[in-house]
Design a protein around this motif. Structure first.
Motif, PDB file in Angstrom:
ATOM      1  N   GLU A  54       5.943   0.952   6.737  1.00 34.20           N
ATOM      2  CA  GLU A  54       6.514   0.199   7.859  1.00 34.20           C
ATOM      3  C   GLU A  54       7.422  -0.844   7.222  1.00 34.20           C
ATOM      4  O   GLU A  54       6.940  -1.724   6.508  1.00 34.20           O
ATOM      5  CB  GLU A  54       5.405  -0.494   8.674  1.00 34.20           C
ATOM      6  N   GLU A  56       9.782  -4.055   7.119  1.00 32.87           N
ATOM      7  CA  GLU A  56       9.770  -5.277   7.932  1.00 32.87           C
ATOM      8  C   GLU A  56      10.555  -6.421   7.267  1.00 32.87           C
ATOM      9  O   GLU A  56      10.526  -6.562   6.043  1.00 32.87           O
ATOM     10  CB  GLU A  56       8.312  -5.726   8.155  1.00 32.87           C
ATOM     11  N   ASP A  85       4.947  -2.798   4.899  1.00 36.79           N
ATOM     12  CA  ASP A  85       3.554  -2.965   5.335  1.00 36.79           C
ATOM     13  C   ASP A  85       2.906  -1.583   5.223  1.00 36.79           C
ATOM     14  O   ASP A  85       2.930  -0.806   6.175  1.00 36.79           O
ATOM     15  CB  ASP A  85       3.569  -3.508   6.778  1.00 36.79           C
TER      16      ASP A  85
HETATM   17 MG    MG Z   1       3.548  -3.515  10.376  1.00 38.34          MG
END
Ligand code: MG
Length: 203
Positions: A54, A56, A85
């Motif tokens: 993920e 970010e 993440d």
């Molecule tokens: Mg996340």
């Protein structure tokens, strides 16, 4: 230091899950041992067969504060970077099904690779920061802070009602759509406004 991560904070990501836009930010934490820096390799953990990335935007907190008002929140971070993440999706699904906390799926060692930070002054508009992830040279995620449900300032104001923010803390601000699995030998490159700030291999 601590790492605080915002869950579901992008409109398209909420839509693709058929979820209503959340009324309040959702957050969880990773310990300092989750941090992976200096483009060191990420070692695929033995306990999962479905680790997802993920991508970010990450805020670096530059002063201590609690109960921070939204209108002052921008004084509490001065650098922005990019991070992954990493999430053990199979383990998380098992935790969710049992109604258990997700820490083992989210907070494990090296689950938070973070690249170089840029000074906030580098960005003409914090509400339009483009970011991108390439895996093995192929674009996998492409996002902009314009699509965030909660702004940086709203996130800081919300978290600090519950948890004191301290200098050096990092806030992961949520991922846009396009999350997916990784595997050993993958090569990650992450960019903000076209500038590569993070690069590492999966081993
Ligand atoms: Mg996340």
């Amino acid at each position: 230091m601590k790492i605080i991560c915002i869950g579901r904070n992008y409109i398209e990501h909420a839509k693709e899950l058929n979820n209503p836009v959340p009324k309040k930010p959702v957050f969880f934490m990773k310990p300092d041992t989750a941090l992976l820096q200096k483009n060191n390799p990420f070692f695929y953990p033995e306990f999962s067969k479905d680790v997802h990335y993920e991508t970010e935007l990450v805020l670096k907190i530059n002063r201590n504060g609690r109960h921070i008002e939204e209108r002052f929140a921008n004084k509490y971070f001065d650098e922005i970077g990019i991070g992954i993440d990493f999430t053990a999706r199979d383990v998380q699904a098992e935790c969710k099904a049992k109604g258990l906390p997700w820490e083992i799926a989210k907070a494990f060692d090296q689950s938070a690779p973070v690249g170089k930070f840029l000074p906030k002054t580098h960005f003409p508009d914090l509400k339009n920061i483009q970011f991108m992830l390439k895996v093995n040279g192929e674009v996998r995620q492409n996002g902009t802070s314009a699509d965030m449900i909660f702004t940086f300032d709203q996130i800081i104001a919300y978290i600090s009602q519950f948890i004191t923010l301290k200098t050096g803390d990092l806030i992961f601000t949520g991922t846009p759509e396009g999350v997916g699995p990784t595997s050993t030998n993958d090569h990650f490159e992450a960019f903000i406004n076209g500038k590569k700030l993070l690069e590492f291999n999966v081993k």
